[in-house]
Each structure stands twice: as C-alpha cells, then as structure tokens.
Scaffold this motif. Structure first.
Motif, PDB file in Angstrom:
ATOM      1  N   VAL A 156       0.782  -1.243  -0.090  1.00  0.00           N
ATOM      2  CA  VAL A 156      -0.046  -0.166   0.004  1.00  0.00           C
ATOM      3  C   VAL A 156       0.879   1.139   0.037  1.00  0.00           C
ATOM      4  O   VAL A 156       0.751   2.473   0.455  1.00  0.00           O
ATOM      5  CB  VAL A 156      -1.046   0.144   1.248  1.00  0.00           C
ATOM      6  N   ALA A 157       2.134   1.214  -0.454  1.00  0.00           N
ATOM      7  CA  ALA A 157       3.072   2.306  -0.772  1.00  0.00           C
ATOM      8  C   ALA A 157       3.406   2.997   0.307  1.00  0.00           C
ATOM      9  O   ALA A 157       3.343   4.242   0.453  1.00  0.00           O
ATOM     10  CB  ALA A 157       2.404   3.285  -1.834  1.00  0.00           C
ATOM     11  N   ILE A 158       3.466   1.865   1.470  1.00  0.00           N
ATOM     12  CA  ILE A 158       4.162   2.749   2.946  1.00  0.00           C
ATOM     13  C   ILE A 158       5.244   2.099   3.346  1.00  0.00           C
ATOM     14  O   ILE A 158       5.327   0.769   3.280  1.00  0.00           O
ATOM     15  CB  ILE A 158       3.098   2.305   3.815  1.00  0.00           C
ATOM     16  N   VAL A 159       6.243   2.708   3.656  1.00  0.00           N
ATOM     17  CA  VAL A 159       7.306   1.961   4.344  1.00  0.00           C
ATOM     18  C   VAL A 159       6.804   1.848   5.754  1.00  0.00           C
ATOM     19  O   VAL A 159       6.572   2.833   6.716  1.00  0.00           O
ATOM     20  CB  VAL A 159       8.709   3.082   4.534  1.00  0.00           C
ATOM     21  N   ALA A 160       7.004   0.568   6.379  1.00  0.00           N
ATOM     22  CA  ALA A 160       6.423   0.044   7.579  1.00  0.00           C
ATOM     23  C   ALA A 160       7.020   0.935   8.656  1.00  0.00           C
ATOM     24  O   ALA A 160       8.557   0.731   8.604  1.00  0.00           O
ATOM     25  CB  ALA A 160       6.730  -1.473   7.970  1.00  0.00           C
ATOM     26  N   ASP A 161       6.817   1.496   9.458  1.00  0.00           N
ATOM     27  CA  ASP A 161       7.085   2.446  10.540  1.00  0.00           C
ATOM     28  C   ASP A 161       6.876   2.520  11.958  1.00  0.00           C
ATOM     29  O   ASP A 161       6.969   3.179  12.537  1.00  0.00           O
ATOM     30  CB  ASP A 161       6.827   4.052   9.936  1.00  0.00           C
TER      31      ASP A 161
END
Length: 280
Positions: A156-161
């Motif tokens: 979903v175009a997110i860097v896991a943060d």
C-alpha cells in the motif's frame, strides 16, 4: 498509578482479564478482523502502562478475539484524520504534525516492548501489517497452524514505520526480514516457525491460547525481579538500535509518504482492484 480495573470499563478495542499473576489482553476491533483504528492506538499504551504499574502482574498474554489476531491498520478509520497530512501540497506544518502522529503510534507499540512483565503473543488467523509490528514487540510468539503473517505495508505504498523493520531483524534475521518487507508476501505458520518468527505452532486456536497461558504461568512462577532483570539485560542493546531506527523511519515517512502511489493504493483498496504504481 492507574488501576487496570478502573480503565477496563471504558475500553473499546481491548479487553483485559487476569488470573492470579497473569494478565490477558485481547484485541476486540471493533472493526472486522480486529483492525487497528483510533481507539486501539489510544488504548494500547494506557492498558500496558496500567499493567506495568501493577506489581501483581508478572506476565501478559496478548491475543485476538474471533478467528484472527489482526488485519492490521484500519485504513478506512485512520485515513480521514490523516487527509491534511498526506495531501500533495502538504507543507512543513502538516508534515510535522504527521511526524508527531507516527511517533505517537510508535510509542503505543513500544509500550508492549517496554512492559516490565514478559509478553507472550498467541496468534491465530491473519496477522498483517500493524499486527506484525505489535507481535514483534512481544517477548515470545506462538501460533496456531492456520495462522498467516504479512509485513504488507509495501503493498500500500508505505514504508512500515511502527517497529517491524527494526525489531524483526533480531528475531528472523536480516535476509528473511528483507524478503518479507520488500515483497509484502504472506507466509504460513509453518514458515514462521522455521524462520523463528514464532517459537511453536499448535493445531488450533484453543491449544495455542492454552499454551500461551501455560507459558505465562510458568514465567510468573519465577522471581519477578529476576525475570524483569533478564528482560532488561536482553533488551539493553536491541532497544537502543530500535529507537534510532524508529526515529529515522518516522522522519522518512513524514517527508516522503505523500505520493501518487499512496493515493493509488488507497483508491485500489477502496475499489477492490490491483493497484497500478508509477513511482510518483
């Protein structure tokens, strides 16, 4: 000191039960698959803070209600509150506010890792995204045979943060972590056990939860200050590295998360179709 019995009456996303020196925290949703919405992120640090302040609590079991541990972040519930942060013309002020929001959620997961009492996660069904962040913060993980895991943020175009990229390298090793995080693939309980993500796999949800409770009781029977000391010593090096990584990724996402690909991921999610990413 906050008494857990005082706050339990007002909880929406979590339930807390106690049996002698073992507390059991159950994810309730209320969204489908125990998805993690605003109530969860507000309540998780409150619950673990109260448990941490209770000297009678010597171990914690963390599990999900129903058939699943968690579908992860509740995007429909969370995205409306993030709209001002993620717009294409978001300037310094909204990006700074988003940075604070990410760090608030990181601290919620961190409350699990910082728990004085060891935490045993009992996982059944799906454990996706934020669910993996939370179980990564636990001390021990056990799963039922049908459990599945996914570090899915890349999809979903997110860097896991929220901690999985920082904590999992010390649990499954760098190579397995990179494969999981770069592909967003699903893995079975069998593979999760093989790579060390979970300690043991049990036939079903009932036997998994029973094993977690027995393990918690075994830990709780040991001298509590010594157990706390063991956890402190084991964590002293890893948590410093984790904290540095969390600060870096929160700043990275505050700067770079808004993108056409993120908008496409959200739109595709709502329309139940494969996303078409362009790298913009």
């Amino acid at each position: 000191m906050t008494d857990i019995d005082d706050i339990s009456r007002d909880l929406v996303s979590l339930r807390v039960d106690r049996d002698e020196h073992v507390a059991e925290v159950t994810l309730l949703g209320p969204s489908k698959g125990n998805a993690m919405g605003p109530d969860f992120w507000r309540e998780l640090p409150v619950v673990f803070g109260a448990l941490d302040a209770d000297p009678e609590v010597r171990a914690v079991v963390l599990t999900g209600s129903g058939s699943h541990f968690s579908y992860g972040l509740d995007l429909p519930a969370m995205l409306p509150g993030w709209s001002e942060y993620l717009g294409g013309d978001a300037l310094a002020a909204p990006r700074t506010a988003f940075l604070a929001e990410v760090r608030r959620m990181q601290r919620a997961v961190g409350a699990v890792a910082a728990s004085r009492a060891p935490v045993i996660a009992a996982i059944s069904g799906w454990c996706i995204g934020g669910g993996v962040d939370v179980i990564s913060a636990a001390d021990i993980r056990v799963a039922s045979a049908e459990a599945k895991f996914s570090v899915r943020e890349v999809k979903v175009a997110i860097v896991a943060d929220l901690g999985s990229l920082q904590r999992l390298s010390g649990i499954v090793g760098e190579g397995h972590l990179r494969e999981l995080a770069l592909t967003g693939k699903d893995i079975t309980a069998e593979r999760a056990e093989r790579i060390g993500l979970v300690n043991d796999v049990y036939p079903d949800q009932e036997s998994t939860l029973r094993a977690a409770r027995e393990l918690a009781a075994e830990i709780a029977a040991n001298p509590p200050l010594v157990v706390q000391g063991v956890k402190d010593v084991l964590s002293v090096n890893t948590e410093q590295r984790v904290e540095a990584g969390l600060r870096y990724v929160s700043a990275w996402n505050a700067a770079f998360l808004p993108s056409k690909d993120l908008g496409e991921a959200v739109q595709a999610f709502m329309e139940r179709r494969p996303p078409r990413f362009t790298g913009e």
